[in-house]
Write a protein that holds these residues in place. Sequence first.
Motif, short mmCIF file in Angstrom:
data_model
loop_
_atom_site.label_atom_id
_atom_site.label_comp_id
_atom_site.label_asym_id
_atom_site.label_seq_id
_atom_site.Cartn_x
_atom_site.Cartn_y
_atom_site.Cartn_z
N GLU A 12 0.75 -1.03 0.39
CA GLU A 12 -0.22 -0.16 0.09
C GLU A 12 0.99 1.21 0.10
O GLU A 12 1.92 1.23 0.65
N ARG A 13 0.29 1.97 -0.39
CA ARG A 13 1.26 3.53 -0.72
C ARG A 13 1.41 3.86 0.67
O ARG A 13 0.21 4.03 1.98
N PRO A 14 2.41 3.99 1.36
CA PRO A 14 3.49 4.65 2.82
C PRO A 14 1.94 5.63 3.15
O PRO A 14 1.78 7.05 2.55
N THR A 15 1.96 5.71 4.41
CA THR A 15 0.98 7.06 5.52
C THR A 15 1.82 7.82 6.50
O THR A 15 3.14 6.75 6.63
N GLY A 16 1.18 8.86 6.18
CA GLY A 16 1.70 9.45 8.11
C GLY A 16 3.30 10.34 7.49
O GLY A 16 3.72 10.56 8.60
N TYR A 17 3.48 10.56 6.14
CA TYR A 17 4.35 11.10 6.18
C TYR A 17 4.28 12.16 5.90
O TYR A 17 3.03 12.22 4.48
N PRO A 18 4.98 13.41 5.50
CA PRO A 18 4.62 14.81 4.76
C PRO A 18 4.12 14.78 3.05
O PRO A 18 5.22 14.43 2.87
N ASN A 19 3.72 15.32 2.84
CA ASN A 19 3.06 15.51 1.91
C ASN A 19 2.37 16.13 1.19
O ASN A 19 1.92 16.80 1.28
N ALA A 20 2.38 16.95 -0.19
CA ALA A 20 1.81 17.86 -1.02
C ALA A 20 1.04 17.52 -1.22
O ALA A 20 -0.42 18.70 -2.06
N THR A 54 5.38 23.31 3.59
CA THR A 54 6.61 24.23 2.91
C THR A 54 7.64 22.93 1.99
O THR A 54 8.08 22.08 3.25
N ILE A 55 7.83 23.18 0.84
CA ILE A 55 8.85 22.20 0.18
C ILE A 55 9.95 23.85 -0.44
O ILE A 55 8.88 24.25 -1.40
N GLY A 56 10.73 23.53 -0.45
CA GLY A 56 11.89 23.72 -0.78
C GLY A 56 12.79 25.17 -0.89
O GLY A 56 12.51 26.16 -1.70
#
Length: 275
Positions: free
Chosen positions: A79-87, A95-97
């Motif tokens: 399954e697609r991992p959950t619990g990690y920050p994403n946009a 905030t990215i970059g």
Amino acid sequence: DIRGDHSDLYYALGTGWVILTAATPQAVYDLNIIALRLAEHPDVRLPVIVAYDGFLTSHQKRKVQYFKDRAVVQNFVGERPTGYPNASDPSRPVTIGAHMLGDDLINNNYQQSEALYRAGEVFEQLQLEYALLSGREYPTLDLYRMEDAEVAVFLLNSAGFSAKDTVDKLRAQGIKAGLVRPNIIRPFPADQIRQALKHVKALVVGERADVYGAHGGYMTHEIRSALQQDMNNRTIVISRIFGVGGKDFYQEDAEAFFQLAIDAANKGYAEKPFD
């Protein structure tokens, strides 16, 4: 050139991404499946490149075994991992970059470096798991007749696969020849290289791209660096640039590489370490 060499691959070596190398169309299929699981592994979480040779592999007409039931692949990838920050979730903005000061940046670099080294161990575990599922193995190093080899050639991708016939031919003549071809080059498998070349007298590293002014390609220097950590290793490492722009690699070319290694092993040195 519209055909493939490794100049683009070499530009990617310093990105901090995992790089797998596929020698055949079958390997391209299999390593892409492994790559998804590897990229999303909680100990890695880095982009993965599956590199293979343009035309020499991408346009080969070869039979490829595949899973008819897509659920088999989906279950392996997970399954697609959950619990990690994403946009992707507007209710949880990130905030990215953003600008990063030096103290933060070096810590970030360190974390990325550690994750990349861990990726080598995770890849080895995943390929063993995939072998149980498919019957096809992709060890860190594909070692062909290296158990007692005295002369050897190191090649990436399709050239490494095609040179196996040359090894068999030389073995039939009583020459202890062997072949080293990696399935992963980032992280670079230094420990495995040291072990594989422990008793090799001379090695020719064939590279499809030059690193101008450096007296050899990237793989050459990384192999030499790895061997320098073994005080007992006396392997003569010879560098040759070949196949630029997708120029074909024939059996006689592989034989010429092995002849360079044989001559160096007999003399105890390489007359021309780089060409």
